[in-house]
Design an enzyme around this catalytic site. Structure first.
Site, PDB file in Angstrom:
ATOM      1  N   GLU A 140       0.846  -1.212   0.000  1.00 12.64           N
ATOM      2  CA  GLU A 140       0.000   0.000   0.000  1.00 12.64           C
ATOM      3  C   GLU A 140       0.875   1.255   0.000  1.00 12.64           C
ATOM      4  O   GLU A 140       0.634   2.208  -0.743  1.00 12.64           O
ATOM      5  CB  GLU A 140      -0.908   0.010   1.231  1.00 12.64           C
ATOM      6  CG  GLU A 140      -1.750   1.274   1.321  1.00 12.64           C
ATOM      7  CD  GLU A 140      -2.422   1.450   2.672  1.00 12.64           C
ATOM      8  OE1 GLU A 140      -2.940   0.452   3.210  1.00 12.64           O
ATOM      9  OE2 GLU A 140      -2.432   2.577   3.195  1.00 12.64           O
ATOM     10  N   CYS A 206      -7.715   4.041   8.348  1.00  9.73           N
ATOM     11  CA  CYS A 206      -9.027   3.483   8.043  1.00  9.73           C
ATOM     12  C   CYS A 206      -9.813   3.236   9.329  1.00  9.73           C
ATOM     13  O   CYS A 206      -9.288   2.667  10.279  1.00  9.73           O
ATOM     14  CB  CYS A 206      -8.819   2.186   7.286  1.00  9.73           C
ATOM     15  SG  CYS A 206     -10.295   1.248   7.136  1.00  9.73           S
TER      16      CYS A 206
HETATM   17 FE1  F3S Z   1      -9.945  -0.677   3.029  1.00 13.38          FE
HETATM   18 FE2  F3S Z   1      -9.681  -0.264   5.530  1.00 13.38          FE
HETATM   19 FE3  F3S Z   1     -10.120  -2.585   4.664  1.00 13.38          FE
HETATM   20  S1  F3S Z   1      -8.413   0.593   3.957  1.00 13.38           S
HETATM   21  S2  F3S Z   1      -9.162  -2.705   2.698  1.00 13.38           S
HETATM   22  S3  F3S Z   1     -11.557  -0.904   4.537  1.00 13.38           S
HETATM   23  S4  F3S Z   1      -8.744  -2.077   6.346  1.00 13.38           S
END
Ligand code: F3S
Length: 298
Positions: A140, A206
């Site tokens: 990433e 996230c």
């Molecule tokens: Fe996206 Fe968060 Fe999952 S960045 S892949 S929702 S851990």
């Protein structure tokens, strides 16, 4: 993100053993989406190339392969057909090469990974020095850096590593790998604000990650033993393991239920089970059911 009702397996007649499953333990929406796109593409075309493993979970990758989604090491290996981009994203140039070759590209990059990619590109265009808080070897991070497109960046966890930023740097943009802990971003931001004239901070952590981390922290504080289910190479799963071990040293990381050992639960009353954001929720539930069976649930 799909929230499950809080699950508790309380199966002993005298209520002596309780197994609690983290309400959100298991796959995040980005992973669920990537798996779904992979299966759909394989069903439609028969064969799909995933550039690197679609998600960081061996068992799921094996199942995808069985259904026609094969993993290749890099975009160079795909010259035709269909390619799917993993939830962590790939380097910008690699995607461009695929499209130039006429390969059909299915973009399963998580929308929350696309966000730091877009911001990195904008910071690059505006001439900021980029501080990317995360692991330099993570795909990433490498993908995000490719969107920045310039050499003036640093990838770090430790605020002290800001020493390496060239003297005279005035404008710094800070981005976070989606899976890092908020406290790490805060520490780097505080240190940067003391050093640089202008610091633009973008919290790209996230929510799925922090929700799982908070749940894991809460559960592990009161549990006698913790089982974390997820890929051994999964960054977000390893973070959960670290958090749980901090509260409860008796924390075990397993990728499949076969790795679970009955001896871990001898004399334990409170068992907690959770899973990383790349682990299907079914696997987490299955692990809890398996532990209950090992402990003699009728
Ligand atoms: Fe996206 Fe968060 Fe999952 S960045 S892949 S929702 S851990």
């Amino acid at each position: 993100m799909r929230a499950r009702p809080k699950r508790r397996l309380d199966f002993t007649p005298d209520h002596s053993v309780e197994i609690t499953v983290a309400p959100n333990g298991g796959a995040c929406f980005g992973v669920v989406r990537a798996i779904k796109l992979g299966f759909q593409a394989a069903a439609a075309t028969g064969k799909v190339h995933s550039i690197g493993p679609l998600i960081h979970n061996e068992s799921v990758v094996r199942e995808l392969e069985r259904r026609g989604v094969s993993t290749v090491a890099g975009a160079d290996e795909v010259t035709e057909g269909t390619a799917i981009l993993r939830s962590h994203g790939i380097r910008r140039q690699a995607e461009a090469t695929l499209r130039e070759r006429g390969v059909k590209v299915i973009d399963a990059t998580c929308p929350l990974v696309k966000k730091p990619q877009r911001i990195a590109q904008a910071l690059g265009e505006k001439g900021y020095f980029l501080v990317l808080v995360g692991d330099p070897n993570h795909p990433e991070v490498q993908g995000v850096l490719s969107y920045f497109g310039r050499p003036d960046y640093a990838v770090l966890y430790d605020p002290a590593a800001l020493d390496a930023v060239p003297t005279g740097t005035r404008r710094v943009g800070i981005l976070a790998q989606t899976t890092i802990e908020a406290s790490v971003l805060e520490a780097v931001t505080a240190a940067a604000r003391e050093r640089f004239e202008e610091v633009a901070v973008y919290n790209t952590i996230c929510d799925a990650t922090s929700v799982r981390q908070t749940e894991a922290a809460t559960l592990s504080r009161t549990a006698d033993v913790v089982v974390v289910v997820g890929g051994h190479h999964s960054s977000n799963t390893n973070k959960l393991v670290k958090i749980c071990r901090g509260n409860q040293p008796d924390t075990h990381h397993v990728e499949s239920i076969e790795e679970i050992e009955p001896a871990w639960f001898a004399g334990k009353r409170k068992i907690a089970v959770t899973g990383g954001a790349s682990t299907p929720q079914d696997y987490v539930d299955l692990a809890a059911e398996h532990i209950a069976t090992l402990l003699g649930r009728p």
